[in-house]
Design a protein around this motif. Sequence first.
Motif, PDB file in Angstrom:
ATOM      1  N   ALA A 155      -6.119 -17.304   4.913  1.00  0.00           N
ATOM      2  CA  ALA A 155      -6.635 -18.196   5.759  1.00  0.00           C
ATOM      3  C   ALA A 155      -6.295 -17.559   7.440  1.00  0.00           C
ATOM      4  CB  ALA A 155      -6.030 -19.607   5.761  1.00  0.00           C
ATOM      5  N   ASP A 156      -5.166 -17.260   7.483  1.00  0.00           N
ATOM      6  CA  ASP A 156      -4.887 -16.428   8.922  1.00  0.00           C
ATOM      7  C   ASP A 156      -5.497 -15.376   8.949  1.00  0.00           C
ATOM      8  OD1 ASP A 156      -2.765 -18.360   9.277  1.00  0.00           O
ATOM      9  OD2 ASP A 156      -1.093 -17.244   8.472  1.00  0.00           O
ATOM     10  N   THR A 157      -5.759 -14.411   8.062  1.00  0.00           N
ATOM     11  CA  THR A 157      -6.662 -13.168   8.337  1.00  0.00           C
ATOM     12  C   THR A 157      -7.929 -13.487   8.664  1.00  0.00           C
ATOM     13  OG1 THR A 157      -5.231 -12.082   6.608  1.00  0.00           O
ATOM     14  CG2 THR A 157      -7.185 -10.831   7.041  1.00  0.00           C
ATOM     15  N   LEU A 158      -8.523 -14.266   7.939  1.00  0.00           N
ATOM     16  CA  LEU A 158      -9.881 -14.862   8.215  1.00  0.00           C
ATOM     17  C   LEU A 158     -10.116 -15.271   9.503  1.00  0.00           C
ATOM     18  CD1 LEU A 158     -11.052 -16.641   4.800  1.00  0.00           C
ATOM     19  CD2 LEU A 158     -11.753 -14.356   5.741  1.00  0.00           C
ATOM     20  N   TYR A 159      -9.188 -16.290   9.916  1.00  0.00           N
ATOM     21  CA  TYR A 159      -9.013 -16.820  11.507  1.00  0.00           C
ATOM     22  C   TYR A 159      -8.851 -15.658  12.455  1.00  0.00           C
ATOM     23  CZ  TYR A 159      -7.628 -19.526  15.561  1.00  0.00           C
ATOM     24  OH  TYR A 159      -7.378 -19.877  16.748  1.00  0.00           O
ATOM     25  N   LEU A 160      -8.070 -14.664  12.331  1.00  0.00           N
ATOM     26  CA  LEU A 160      -7.948 -13.614  13.110  1.00  0.00           C
ATOM     27  C   LEU A 160      -9.191 -12.930  13.254  1.00  0.00           C
ATOM     28  CD1 LEU A 160      -6.119 -11.866  14.777  1.00  0.00           C
ATOM     29  CD2 LEU A 160      -5.385 -10.567  12.648  1.00  0.00           C
ATOM     30  N   VAL A 161      -9.920 -12.495  11.962  1.00  0.00           N
ATOM     31  CA  VAL A 161     -11.204 -11.756  11.971  1.00  0.00           C
ATOM     32  C   VAL A 161     -12.146 -12.535  12.791  1.00  0.00           C
ATOM     33  CG1 VAL A 161     -12.937 -10.801  10.473  1.00  0.00           C
ATOM     34  CG2 VAL A 161     -10.514 -10.565   9.952  1.00  0.00           C
ATOM     35  N   GLY A 162     -12.275 -13.738  12.311  1.00  0.00           N
ATOM     36  CA  GLY A 162     -13.311 -14.596  13.215  1.00  0.00           C
ATOM     37  C   GLY A 162     -13.209 -14.723  14.681  1.00  0.00           C
ATOM     38  N   SER A 163     -12.018 -14.835  15.021  1.00  0.00           N
ATOM     39  CA  SER A 163     -11.764 -15.132  16.420  1.00  0.00           C
ATOM     40  C   SER A 163     -12.141 -13.413  17.295  1.00  0.00           C
ATOM     41  CB  SER A 163     -10.210 -15.151  16.560  1.00  0.00           C
ATOM     42  OG  SER A 163     -10.040 -16.370  16.354  1.00  0.00           O
ATOM     43  N   THR A 164     -11.683 -12.641  16.457  1.00  0.00           N
ATOM     44  CA  THR A 164     -11.837 -11.103  17.174  1.00  0.00           C
ATOM     45  C   THR A 164     -13.338 -11.037  17.047  1.00  0.00           C
ATOM     46  OG1 THR A 164     -10.001 -10.452  15.958  1.00  0.00           O
ATOM     47  CG2 THR A 164     -11.211  -8.836  16.665  1.00  0.00           C
ATOM     48  N   VAL A 165     -14.060 -11.261  15.943  1.00  0.00           N
ATOM     49  CA  VAL A 165     -15.613 -10.997  16.158  1.00  0.00           C
ATOM     50  C   VAL A 165     -16.393 -11.952  17.225  1.00  0.00           C
ATOM     51  CG1 VAL A 165     -17.878 -11.254  14.960  1.00  0.00           C
ATOM     52  CG2 VAL A 165     -15.791 -10.170  13.823  1.00  0.00           C
ATOM     53  N   PHE A 166     -15.907 -13.043  17.424  1.00  0.00           N
ATOM     54  CA  PHE A 166     -16.250 -14.083  18.490  1.00  0.00           C
ATOM     55  C   PHE A 166     -15.962 -13.574  19.712  1.00  0.00           C
ATOM     56  CE2 PHE A 166     -15.739 -17.602  21.455  1.00  0.00           C
ATOM     57  CZ  PHE A 166     -16.884 -18.303  21.177  1.00  0.00           C
ATOM     58  N   THR A 167     -14.809 -12.928  20.149  1.00  0.00           N
ATOM     59  CA  THR A 167     -14.530 -12.476  21.370  1.00  0.00           C
ATOM     60  C   THR A 167     -15.320 -11.279  21.555  1.00  0.00           C
ATOM     61  OG1 THR A 167     -12.287 -13.394  20.941  1.00  0.00           O
ATOM     62  CG2 THR A 167     -12.645 -11.771  22.524  1.00  0.00           C
ATOM     63  N   ILE A 168     -15.507 -10.420  20.701  1.00  0.00           N
ATOM     64  CA  ILE A 168     -16.171  -9.129  20.743  1.00  0.00           C
ATOM     65  C   ILE A 168     -17.586  -9.593  21.144  1.00  0.00           C
ATOM     66  CG2 ILE A 168     -17.059  -7.166  19.760  1.00  0.00           C
ATOM     67  CD1 ILE A 168     -14.513  -7.007  18.393  1.00  0.00           C
ATOM     68  N   ILE A 169     -18.359 -10.265  20.387  1.00  0.00           N
ATOM     69  CA  ILE A 169     -19.583 -11.079  20.439  1.00  0.00           C
ATOM     70  C   ILE A 169     -19.680 -11.584  22.177  1.00  0.00           C
ATOM     71  CG2 ILE A 169     -21.734 -12.326  19.785  1.00  0.00           C
ATOM     72  CD1 ILE A 169     -20.882 -11.409  17.065  1.00  0.00           C
ATOM     73  N   THR A 170     -19.080 -12.356  22.450  1.00  0.00           N
ATOM     74  CA  THR A 170     -18.975 -13.174  23.740  1.00  0.00           C
ATOM     75  C   THR A 170     -18.818 -12.106  24.854  1.00  0.00           C
ATOM     76  OG1 THR A 170     -17.961 -14.918  22.646  1.00  0.00           O
ATOM     77  CG2 THR A 170     -17.944 -14.899  24.852  1.00  0.00           C
ATOM     78  N   SER A 171     -17.977 -11.101  24.644  1.00  0.00           N
ATOM     79  CA  SER A 171     -17.618 -10.236  25.730  1.00  0.00           C
ATOM     80  C   SER A 171     -19.187  -9.397  25.944  1.00  0.00           C
ATOM     81  CB  SER A 171     -16.520  -9.300  25.441  1.00  0.00           C
ATOM     82  OG  SER A 171     -15.390  -9.983  25.323  1.00  0.00           O
ATOM     83  N   ILE A 172     -19.746  -8.802  24.745  1.00  0.00           N
ATOM     84  CA  ILE A 172     -20.770  -8.161  25.099  1.00  0.00           C
ATOM     85  C   ILE A 172     -21.832  -8.846  25.697  1.00  0.00           C
ATOM     86  CG2 ILE A 172     -22.757  -7.238  23.757  1.00  0.00           C
ATOM     87  CD1 ILE A 172     -20.602  -6.046  21.703  1.00  0.00           C
ATOM     88  N   VAL A 173     -22.286 -10.273  25.510  1.00  0.00           N
ATOM     89  CA  VAL A 173     -22.978 -11.149  25.911  1.00  0.00           C
ATOM     90  C   VAL A 173     -22.791 -11.155  27.527  1.00  0.00           C
ATOM     91  CG1 VAL A 173     -24.058 -13.426  26.128  1.00  0.00           C
ATOM     92  CG2 VAL A 173     -23.871 -12.195  23.806  1.00  0.00           C
TER      93      VAL A 173
END
Length: 49
Positions: free
Chosen positions: A5-23
């Motif tokens: 669960a911690d790993t999935l949360y970390l990966v999800g947060s990282t992907v969200f942050t990267i996509i938000t930064s690019i937009v």
Amino acid sequence: MNILADTLYLVGSTVFTIITSIVAWYKNNYVTEKGKKQKEVLKQNGLTK
């Protein structure tokens, strides 16, 4: 199970942050043809640095 669960949360947060930064970068820069034209107009009117 907690590690998964911690790993999935970390990966999800990282992907969200990267996509938000690019937009945000894309919206705040003149990367499209329309944006380049807008920047040129702003330069002509002395409204940019």
